[in-house]
Scaffold this active site. Structure first.
Site, mmCIF file in Angstrom:
data_model
loop_
_atom_site.group_PDB
_atom_site.id
_atom_site.type_symbol
_atom_site.label_atom_id
_atom_site.label_comp_id
_atom_site.label_asym_id
_atom_site.label_seq_id
_atom_site.Cartn_x
_atom_site.Cartn_y
_atom_site.Cartn_z
ATOM 1 C CD GLU A 132 0.173 13.511 -51.575
ATOM 2 O OE1 GLU A 132 -0.111 13.801 -50.419
ATOM 3 O OE2 GLU A 132 0.282 12.345 -51.976
ATOM 4 C CG HIS A 146 -0.234 8.077 -52.216
ATOM 5 N ND1 HIS A 146 1.077 7.837 -51.902
ATOM 6 C CD2 HIS A 146 -0.646 9.073 -51.387
ATOM 7 C CE1 HIS A 146 1.449 8.651 -50.919
ATOM 8 N NE2 HIS A 146 0.412 9.411 -50.591
HETATM 9 P P1 PGA Z 1 2.274 13.238 -45.040
HETATM 10 O O1 PGA Z 1 1.656 12.317 -46.184
HETATM 11 O O2 PGA Z 1 1.205 14.234 -44.647
HETATM 12 O O3 PGA Z 1 2.617 12.294 -43.930
HETATM 13 O O4 PGA Z 1 3.459 13.919 -45.619
HETATM 14 C C1 PGA Z 1 0.906 12.869 -47.226
HETATM 15 C C2 PGA Z 1 0.505 11.807 -48.195
HETATM 16 O O5 PGA Z 1 1.312 10.919 -48.509
HETATM 17 O O6 PGA Z 1 -0.645 11.790 -48.674
#
Ligand code: PGA
Length: 230
Positions: A153, A96
């Site tokens: 992401e 992540h």
């Molecule tokens: P968020 O986080 O939905 O709060 O933007 C997503 C993530 O970091 O996996």
């Protein structure tokens, strides 16, 4: 294929708060939806949450937010994939961006975590950022790339209320396919909310949800959006 929805609680919640979350999920969720749903709580909450979900007959799977790059052994503080055997953990979020940023996780560390997860029959959910997709993929052993779920992401979209516009995703998904294989399962993550989940679920195989997974009612709405996106 069922849509995959994974909630990431990050370092939020404690044991006391689990009961009301599960209760609200039960109230808001129509059972027997065809999506695959998983929650990644902080490690200490894994077992109590599993027990509550089982008692409430919710078919929500367990995920973890990280996994050790090492096998079982003398690695103080680490949670190895072997430690998770028998806990029915299906998915491990790996690499992540918050771990890459705050804990200096490198691509090769991420690759070792993928290896440990796969060796122990846990599905790795590898998080990638668009500028580095090829490098991040190349660090992972070639025969393991296609076995990963990949979550795209954009760092700026996480926790920001400004998700990446869905129209901008296609080129990124093409890059992910080129790097991980044509059949790779791809998720979108970054400010997914009940109001926008449907369009992200329609654009790829599922979503990785942070903030909105903390509220069971919002998470249930996101899960139900999967039914409309099939
Ligand atoms: P968020 O986080 O939905 O709060 O933007 C997503 C993530 O970091 O996996």
């Amino acid at each position: 294929m069922n849509k995959l929805i994974i909630g990431n609680w990050k370092s939020n919640k404690n044991v006391t708060e689990l009961g009301s979350w599960v209760e609200h999920l039960n109230k808001n969720l129509i059972p027997q939806l065809s999506a695959t749903v998983a929650i990644a709580p902080p490690y200490p909450l894994l077992q109590p949450l599993a027990k509550m979900l089982e008692e409430s007959r919710q078919s929500v799977q367990l995920a973890v937010q990280d996994i050790s790059a090492f096998p079982a052994g003398a690695y103080t503080g680490e949670v190895s994939a072997v430690n998770l055997i028998d806990l029915d953990v299906r998915f491990a979020i790996i690499g992540h961006s918050e771990r890459r940023k705050y804990l200096a996780e490198t691509d090769s560390l991420v690759a070792n975590k993928v290896d440990q997860a796969l060796q122990n029959k846990i599905m790795p959910v590898v998080c990638v950022d668009d500028d580095y997709i090829a490098t991040q993929a190349n660090a992972i052993a070639a025969d393991q790339r296609a076995k990963c779920v990949v979550a795209y992401e954009n760092i700026a979209a996480i926790g920001s209320d400004t998700p990446t516009p869905v129209e901008e995703l296609q080129p990124v998904f093409e890059k992910i396919k080129a790097a991980f294989g044509e059949q790779v399962v791809m998720l979108y993550g970054g400010s997914v909310k009940p109001g926008n989940a449907g369009k992200y679920l329609a654009a790829c195989n599922g979503v990785l949800v942070g903030g909105a997974s903390l509220e069971a009612a919002q998470f249930a709405d996101i899960i139900m959006a999967a039914a409309g996106s099939e």
